[in-house]
Design an enzyme around this catalytic site. Sequence first.
Site, PDB file in Angstrom:
ATOM      1  N   ARG A 219       0.731  -1.234  -0.019  1.00 47.01           N
ATOM      2  CA  ARG A 219      -0.033  -0.038  -0.084  1.00 47.01           C
ATOM      3  C   ARG A 219       0.759   1.196  -0.002  1.00 47.01           C
ATOM      4  O   ARG A 219       1.786   1.188   0.747  1.00 47.01           O
ATOM      5  CB  ARG A 219      -0.804  -0.032   1.378  1.00 47.01           C
ATOM      6  CG  ARG A 219      -2.244  -0.870   1.057  1.00 47.01           C
ATOM      7  CD  ARG A 219      -3.084  -0.321   0.028  1.00 47.01           C
ATOM      8  NE  ARG A 219      -4.334  -0.987  -0.088  1.00 47.01           N
ATOM      9  CZ  ARG A 219      -4.402  -2.064  -1.093  1.00 47.01           C
ATOM     10  NH1 ARG A 219      -3.749  -2.252  -1.902  1.00 47.01           N
ATOM     11  NH2 ARG A 219      -5.656  -2.638  -1.185  1.00 47.01           N
ATOM     12  N   HIS A 267      -1.311  -0.125 -10.196  1.00 43.53           N
ATOM     13  CA  HIS A 267      -2.045  -1.023  -9.104  1.00 43.53           C
ATOM     14  C   HIS A 267      -2.561  -2.244  -9.996  1.00 43.53           C
ATOM     15  O   HIS A 267      -3.845  -2.641 -10.026  1.00 43.53           O
ATOM     16  CB  HIS A 267      -3.267  -0.420  -8.612  1.00 43.53           C
ATOM     17  CG  HIS A 267      -3.505  -1.096  -7.253  1.00 43.53           C
ATOM     18  ND1 HIS A 267      -4.063  -0.331  -6.209  1.00 43.53           N
ATOM     19  CD2 HIS A 267      -3.649  -2.270  -6.983  1.00 43.53           C
ATOM     20  CE1 HIS A 267      -4.427  -1.166  -5.183  1.00 43.53           C
ATOM     21  NE2 HIS A 267      -4.094  -2.464  -5.844  1.00 43.53           N
TER      22      HIS A 267
HETATM   23  P1  NAP Z   1      -2.554 -10.661   5.335  1.00 46.30           P
HETATM   24  O1  NAP Z   1      -2.600 -12.032   5.013  1.00 46.30           O
HETATM   25  O2  NAP Z   1      -3.705 -10.082   6.307  1.00 46.30           O
HETATM   26  O3  NAP Z   1      -1.029 -10.409   5.849  1.00 46.30           O
HETATM   27  C1  NAP Z   1      -0.452  -8.961   6.475  1.00 46.30           C
HETATM   28  C2  NAP Z   1       0.599  -9.271   6.836  1.00 46.30           C
HETATM   29  O4  NAP Z   1       1.215  -8.135   7.278  1.00 46.30           O
HETATM   30  C3  NAP Z   1       0.980 -10.160   8.004  1.00 46.30           C
HETATM   31  O5  NAP Z   1       2.085 -11.252   8.225  1.00 46.30           O
HETATM   32  C4  NAP Z   1       0.885  -9.263   9.289  1.00 46.30           C
HETATM   33  O6  NAP Z   1       1.636  -9.762  10.358  1.00 46.30           O
HETATM   34  C5  NAP Z   1       1.743  -8.237   8.834  1.00 46.30           C
HETATM   35  N1  NAP Z   1       1.702  -6.889   9.393  1.00 46.30           N
HETATM   36  C6  NAP Z   1       0.302  -6.208   9.539  1.00 46.30           C
HETATM   37  N2  NAP Z   1       0.652  -4.998  10.072  1.00 46.30           N
HETATM   38  C7  NAP Z   1       1.731  -5.226  10.680  1.00 46.30           C
HETATM   39  C8  NAP Z   1       2.768  -4.224  11.474  1.00 46.30           C
HETATM   40  N3  NAP Z   1       2.244  -3.131  12.021  1.00 46.30           N
HETATM   41  N4  NAP Z   1       3.974  -4.657  11.882  1.00 46.30           N
HETATM   42  C9  NAP Z   1       4.403  -5.930  11.206  1.00 46.30           C
HETATM   43  N5  NAP Z   1       3.814  -6.493  10.485  1.00 46.30           N
HETATM   44  C10 NAP Z   1       2.482  -6.230  10.120  1.00 46.30           C
HETATM   45  O7  NAP Z   1      -2.614  -9.607   4.038  1.00 46.30           O
HETATM   46  P2  NAP Z   1      -2.383 -10.301   2.289  1.00 46.30           P
HETATM   47  O8  NAP Z   1      -3.249 -10.876   1.839  1.00 46.30           O
HETATM   48  O9  NAP Z   1      -0.767 -10.863   2.385  1.00 46.30           O
HETATM   49  O10 NAP Z   1      -2.226  -8.887   1.650  1.00 46.30           O
HETATM   50  C11 NAP Z   1      -1.151  -7.910   2.142  1.00 46.30           C
HETATM   51  C12 NAP Z   1      -1.475  -6.684   1.405  1.00 46.30           C
HETATM   52  O11 NAP Z   1      -1.402  -6.583  -0.049  1.00 46.30           O
HETATM   53  C13 NAP Z   1      -2.943  -6.307   1.356  1.00 46.30           C
HETATM   54  O12 NAP Z   1      -3.362  -5.501   2.631  1.00 46.30           O
HETATM   55  C14 NAP Z   1      -3.085  -5.166   0.346  1.00 46.30           C
HETATM   56  O13 NAP Z   1      -2.737  -3.714   0.869  1.00 46.30           O
HETATM   57  C15 NAP Z   1      -1.996  -5.572  -0.598  1.00 46.30           C
HETATM   58  N6  NAP Z   1      -2.406  -5.930  -2.262  1.00 46.30           N
HETATM   59  C16 NAP Z   1      -2.161  -5.317  -3.037  1.00 46.30           C
HETATM   60  C17 NAP Z   1      -2.422  -5.895  -4.276  1.00 46.30           C
HETATM   61  C18 NAP Z   1      -1.938  -5.090  -5.515  1.00 46.30           C
HETATM   62  O14 NAP Z   1      -2.506  -5.457  -6.577  1.00 46.30           O
HETATM   63  N7  NAP Z   1      -1.027  -4.146  -5.581  1.00 46.30           N
HETATM   64  C19 NAP Z   1      -3.327  -6.821  -4.346  1.00 46.30           C
HETATM   65  C20 NAP Z   1      -3.753  -7.516  -3.371  1.00 46.30           C
HETATM   66  C21 NAP Z   1      -3.325  -6.867  -2.058  1.00 46.30           C
HETATM   67  P3  NAP Z   1       1.045 -11.058  11.136  1.00 46.30           P
HETATM   68  O15 NAP Z   1       1.202 -12.170  10.295  1.00 46.30           O
HETATM   69  O16 NAP Z   1       1.703 -11.114  12.380  1.00 46.30           O
HETATM   70  O17 NAP Z   1      -0.567 -10.765  11.339  1.00 46.30           O
END
Ligand code: NAP
Length: 304
Positions: A219, A267
């Site tokens: 993000r 994006h």
């Molecule tokens: P997820 O499964 O919810 O994983 C989030 C990860 O971030 C987890 O490992 C979490 O830690 C960690 N985290 C959250 N807050 C943190 C903090 N303050 N300090 C350290 N670590 C932290 O999410 P995901 O499915 O992997 O997706 C991640 C992000 O990718 C989405 O939220 C979105 O913003 C982005 N995204 C982008 C696209 C694009 O096309 N560019 C597409 C899809 C998603 P824990 O494991 O300890 O909970």
Amino acid sequence: MRVLFAAPDASWPVWAPALTRLAPEMELLRADQAGADPASIDAIIYAPGGPISDLSPFVNARLVQSLWAGVERIVTNPTLTQPLARMVDPGLARGMAEYCTGWTLRAHLGMDAYQQDGVWRHDLTPPLADGRQVTILGMGELGRSVAAMLGGIGFRVAGFSASGRAVEGVEVTIDLGRALSRAEILINLLPDTPQTQGLLDADRLALLPQGAWLINPGRGTVLDDGALLTALDKGRPAHAVLDVFRTEPLPPDHPFWSHPRVTVTPHIAAETRPETAAPVAVENLRRAMARRPVLHLVDRQKGY
Ligand code: NAP
């Protein structure tokens, strides 16, 4: 079940056939069809940019199923009282892994280093992948998928997450300074939450090794734009590949567009594709209807 499709109109022709084919029992309604009787809606399918901002009339909705993995725009909606599930989809995970692997290989192999200018740059030989440290911020669904693909082709992969939860083949830390200081290639896959906003500021970027690359498909809010521009001048990082921004679309006059060491992608890192994501949504809707536990619930407190 009566399901409201609260996503941009343009996505209706793509999603409606995919959802109703999988769940013929579903009555899928557009916002203008549901307006008359919101209390009759059993569940909501949501994506940013759709027609619904006030969720309070949908008093009997048992689930809001996001079509996006990133939920910052709905989890912060004060009218949301229904359980919220985010999208976890094998197509999203695969797409993100391919995007990050592609740009990692560009950085790793130095694809921009060799120019058609008559200079024989024989000294610019990249190491093998096992000599390259890639660090992923966020070891969630997408971070783990990226780690598996990069690890599969030999990269040394480290990770950073809030919990430090173990991931096979990845050295996971909760120490951001440690994570950054070793990151020859840094991939940000953190969600947008109050805790992650502005995390990659001037001080943190200065911890990167000289010549590091930053790839940000997480993000845009995680990154301090001004700090990045200054940091690029110092070579930490030496190049940034950015897919997400504080304002999207990225305004035409934003300096990222013309910066020689910034690559902008619009994006597109990982798209939610109906062929892989509709089955996930339908499974969750059916769970909600049967009052079984739904998958991938968002933690309101954490914001992801
Ligand atoms: P997820 O499964 O919810 O994983 C989030 C990860 O971030 C987890 O490992 C979490 O830690 C960690 N985290 C959250 N807050 C943190 C903090 N303050 N300090 C350290 N670590 C932290 O999410 P995901 O499915 O992997 O997706 C991640 C992000 O990718 C989405 O939220 C979105 O913003 C982005 N995204 C982008 C696209 C694009 O096309 N560019 C597409 C899809 C998603 P824990 O494991 O300890 O909970």
